[in-house]
Design a protein around this motif. Structure first.
Motif, PDB file in Angstrom:
ATOM      1  N   ASP A   1      71.367  65.436   7.424  1.00 14.86           N
ATOM      2  CA  ASP A   1      72.564  64.600   7.406  1.00 14.86           C
ATOM      3  C   ASP A   1      73.462  64.928   8.587  1.00 14.86           C
ATOM      4  OD1 ASP A   1      71.737  63.301   5.162  1.00 14.86           O
ATOM      5  OD2 ASP A   1      72.951  64.492   3.774  1.00 14.86           O
ATOM      6  N   ARG A   2      73.576  66.196   8.895  1.00 11.86           N
ATOM      7  CA  ARG A   2      74.395  66.622  10.036  1.00 11.86           C
ATOM      8  C   ARG A   2      73.764  66.178  11.358  1.00 11.86           C
ATOM      9  NH1 ARG A   2      78.895  67.210  12.763  1.00 11.86           N
ATOM     10  NH2 ARG A   2      79.147  69.203  13.851  1.00 11.86           N
ATOM     11  N   TYR A   3      72.442  66.316  11.477  1.00 18.04           N
ATOM     12  CA  TYR A   3      71.772  65.918  12.712  1.00 18.04           C
ATOM     13  C   TYR A   3      71.909  64.406  12.934  1.00 18.04           C
ATOM     14  CZ  TYR A   3      69.534  70.433  11.712  1.00 18.04           C
ATOM     15  OH  TYR A   3      69.287  71.749  11.395  1.00 18.04           O
ATOM     16  N   LYS A   4      71.803  63.630  11.848  1.00 15.59           N
ATOM     17  CA  LYS A   4      71.967  62.177  11.963  1.00 15.59           C
ATOM     18  C   LYS A   4      73.382  61.820  12.396  1.00 15.59           C
ATOM     19  CE  LYS A   4      68.586  60.979   8.376  1.00 15.59           C
ATOM     20  NZ  LYS A   4      68.422  60.401   7.025  1.00 15.59           N
ATOM     21  N   GLU A   5      74.369  62.529  11.829  1.00 14.81           N
ATOM     22  CA  GLU A   5      75.773  62.264  12.175  1.00 14.81           C
ATOM     23  C   GLU A   5      76.003  62.422  13.667  1.00 14.81           C
ATOM     24  OE1 GLU A   5      80.162  64.350  11.409  1.00 14.81           O
ATOM     25  OE2 GLU A   5      78.392  65.073  10.331  1.00 14.81           O
ATOM     26  N   ILE A   6      75.500  63.501  14.235  1.00 14.83           N
ATOM     27  CA  ILE A   6      75.687  63.743  15.670  1.00 14.83           C
ATOM     28  C   ILE A   6      74.846  62.776  16.493  1.00 14.83           C
ATOM     29  CG2 ILE A   6      75.366  65.416  17.523  1.00 14.83           C
ATOM     30  CD1 ILE A   6      76.113  67.601  15.590  1.00 14.83           C
ATOM     31  N   SER A   7      73.649  62.464  16.018  1.00  8.58           N
ATOM     32  CA  SER A   7      72.795  61.519  16.731  1.00  8.58           C
ATOM     33  C   SER A   7      73.473  60.160  16.873  1.00  8.58           C
ATOM     34  CB  SER A   7      71.459  61.366  16.002  1.00  8.58           C
ATOM     35  OG  SER A   7      70.618  60.461  16.677  1.00  8.58           O
ATOM     36  N   LEU A   8      74.148  59.703  15.836  1.00  4.99           N
ATOM     37  CA  LEU A   8      74.856  58.420  15.896  1.00  4.99           C
ATOM     38  C   LEU A   8      76.007  58.466  16.901  1.00  4.99           C
ATOM     39  CD1 LEU A   8      74.931  57.426  12.118  1.00  4.99           C
ATOM     40  CD2 LEU A   8      73.644  56.318  13.943  1.00  4.99           C
ATOM     41  N   GLN A   9      76.687  59.603  16.994  1.00  6.53           N
ATOM     42  CA  GLN A   9      77.751  59.748  17.991  1.00  6.53           C
ATOM     43  C   GLN A   9      77.185  59.649  19.404  1.00  6.53           C
ATOM     44  OE1 GLN A   9      79.649  63.506  17.196  1.00  6.53           O
ATOM     45  NE2 GLN A   9      80.342  62.910  15.153  1.00  6.53           N
TER      46      GLN A   9
ATOM     47  N   LEU B   1      68.680  54.802  11.618  1.00  6.08           N
ATOM     48  CA  LEU B   1      69.205  56.028  11.029  1.00  6.08           C
ATOM     49  C   LEU B   1      68.117  57.050  10.743  1.00  6.08           C
ATOM     50  CD1 LEU B   1      71.725  54.476   8.503  1.00  6.08           C
ATOM     51  CD2 LEU B   1      72.285  55.712  10.591  1.00  6.08           C
TER      52      LEU B   1
ATOM     53  N   THR C   1      80.445  66.009  21.438  1.00  2.00           N
ATOM     54  CA  THR C   1      79.729  66.793  20.424  1.00  2.00           C
ATOM     55  C   THR C   1      79.723  68.294  20.678  1.00  2.00           C
ATOM     56  OG1 THR C   1      77.561  66.717  21.530  1.00  2.00           O
ATOM     57  CG2 THR C   1      78.175  64.825  20.151  1.00  2.00           C
TER      58      THR C   1
END
Length: 366
Positions: free
Chosen positions: A86-94, A356, A143
């Motif tokens: 979930d954290r990796y996805k959050e940063i990936s979207l940024q 996602l 990031t």
């Protein structure tokens, strides 16, 4: 030299952005006490597989796909972090938000890397080198993480260039430099040529791009099957695949190429199970299902065979394994097997889910 792809008389400008040790770097970012220390994501001291290794861990010879137990032996002080997707996805979207400020032609390969076509970009900038530098600076500012980039006129060369000045660097391969650069490049550094194929090429006396270039298309096709055409082209700087934005995944699979060919059915069954486990791990992380199960067999002579079965309902984990075994056993294996793969298709996936989605990068060889 072959002419690079052109559109409206403009050489295509492709950037490959690759985050540096992404999962491990995120863990060090969020846990200051782990910064500067050898760390891996995935597994533990006793079992499991390394999904990602920090640069500090890599100094001990630790890399992704290595068993966690071996990694712990190489570095007794190694830190094991549990994956937090979930954290990796959050940063990936940024990070992807930054990409889209420059171009809509973005092709994500995974959470931590993507191709960008900036031939015509939203900023009106002519220099892809400048765009790559700006993107890396904005990623760092947004990031706190470092990214590397490669710039060239096609995806293969951009991908190759992004590895040249890692970590936290970038490199460019210009059209007029491409062939000379590729001739000097060690064969194991070519994107798409894994360890097993590199070893096969080295046995043939192919140690560099220059060596590869001396062989005919007919010879390479005979030795490497359909991949021979790819190898013939890339060493000449030819790769016409375009950046494909919003590509919806059609299938998901895992495979492994073996150092020694498999001969007995029992050997194949034993080797298929870890491939099945890796497929399940990828399915669970992305959260998809598929109605078609496909077994892939590549024989010692590089001929390829696939066997598939399509169900009316989406199968559960145990059913996928049973069908995989059924496909393996359904008819006699006529030759020694150098590669086994297992995959699913006919997926219940949407474009948004694909955007996602993530793939745990456990790179079975080729």
């Amino acid at each position: 030299m072959p002419q690079p792809y052109q559109e409206n008389n403009a050489v295509r400008k492709i950037i490959h952005v690759d985050m540096d040790a992404f999962y491990a770097s995120v863990e060090q970012l969020d846990h200051p006490e782990w910064r500067g220390k050898p760390l891996v994501v995935g597994g533990n001291e006793a079992r499991g597989v390394v999904a990602a290794a920090s640069y500090e861990a890599r100094k001990f010879g630790i890399h992704s796909a290595m068993s966690s137990a071996l990694a712990a032996k190489k570095c007794p002080q190694l830190i094991f972090a549990k994956p937090r997707f979930d954290r990796y996805k959050e940063i990936s979207l940024q990070i992807r938000e930054i990409f889209y400020k420059y171009t809509d032609l973005v092709e994500p390969l995974s959470l931590d890397e993507a191709f960008l076509d900036v031939t015509e970009n939203k900023m009106g900038l002519k220099s892809a080198i400048l765009i790559a530098r700006q993107i890396r600076e904005k990623i760092k500012s947004k990031t706190g993480l470092n990214a590397s980039a490669g710039i060239s006129y096609n995806k293969f060369l951009a991908k190759t260039a992004s590895d040249l000045n890692k970590p936290n660097g970038q490199a460019v391969i210009l059209p007029e430099e491409a062939e000379a650069f590729l001739e000097k490049l060690p064969i194991g550094k070519f994107f798409g040529i894994g360890k097993v194929t590199a070893e096969k090429m080295q046995k043939l006396g192919i140690h560099s791009g220059k060596d590869l270039k001396e062989y005919s298309l007919q010879f390479l096709t005979k030795k490497f099957g359909k991949s021979g055409l790819h190898y013939f082209n890339i060493v000449r700087g030819i790769h016409l695949s375009e950046v494909q934005p919003h590509r919806v995944r059609k299938s998901l699979s895992a495979e492994n190429t073996f150092e020694k060919d498999l001969i007995s059915l029992k050997e194949m069954e034993n080797q298929l199970y870890p491939i099945f486990e890796e497929l399940m791990r990828r399915i669970e992380k992305i959260g998809i299902k598929g109605r078609t199960i496909t077994l892939k067999l590549k024989y010692s002579d590089f001929t390829l065979q696939t066997r598939s079965k399509t169900l009316e309902q989406y199968p559960e984990k145990g059913m996928i394994w049973q069908i995989g075994l059924e496909l393996l056993r359904q008819e006699e294996i006529p030759k020694p097997v150098r590669l086994l793969g297992l995959g699913i298709s006919n997926l219940n996936i949407t474009e948004e889910q694909e955007f996602l989605g993530s793939q745990l990068k456990i790179p079975f060889e080729e």
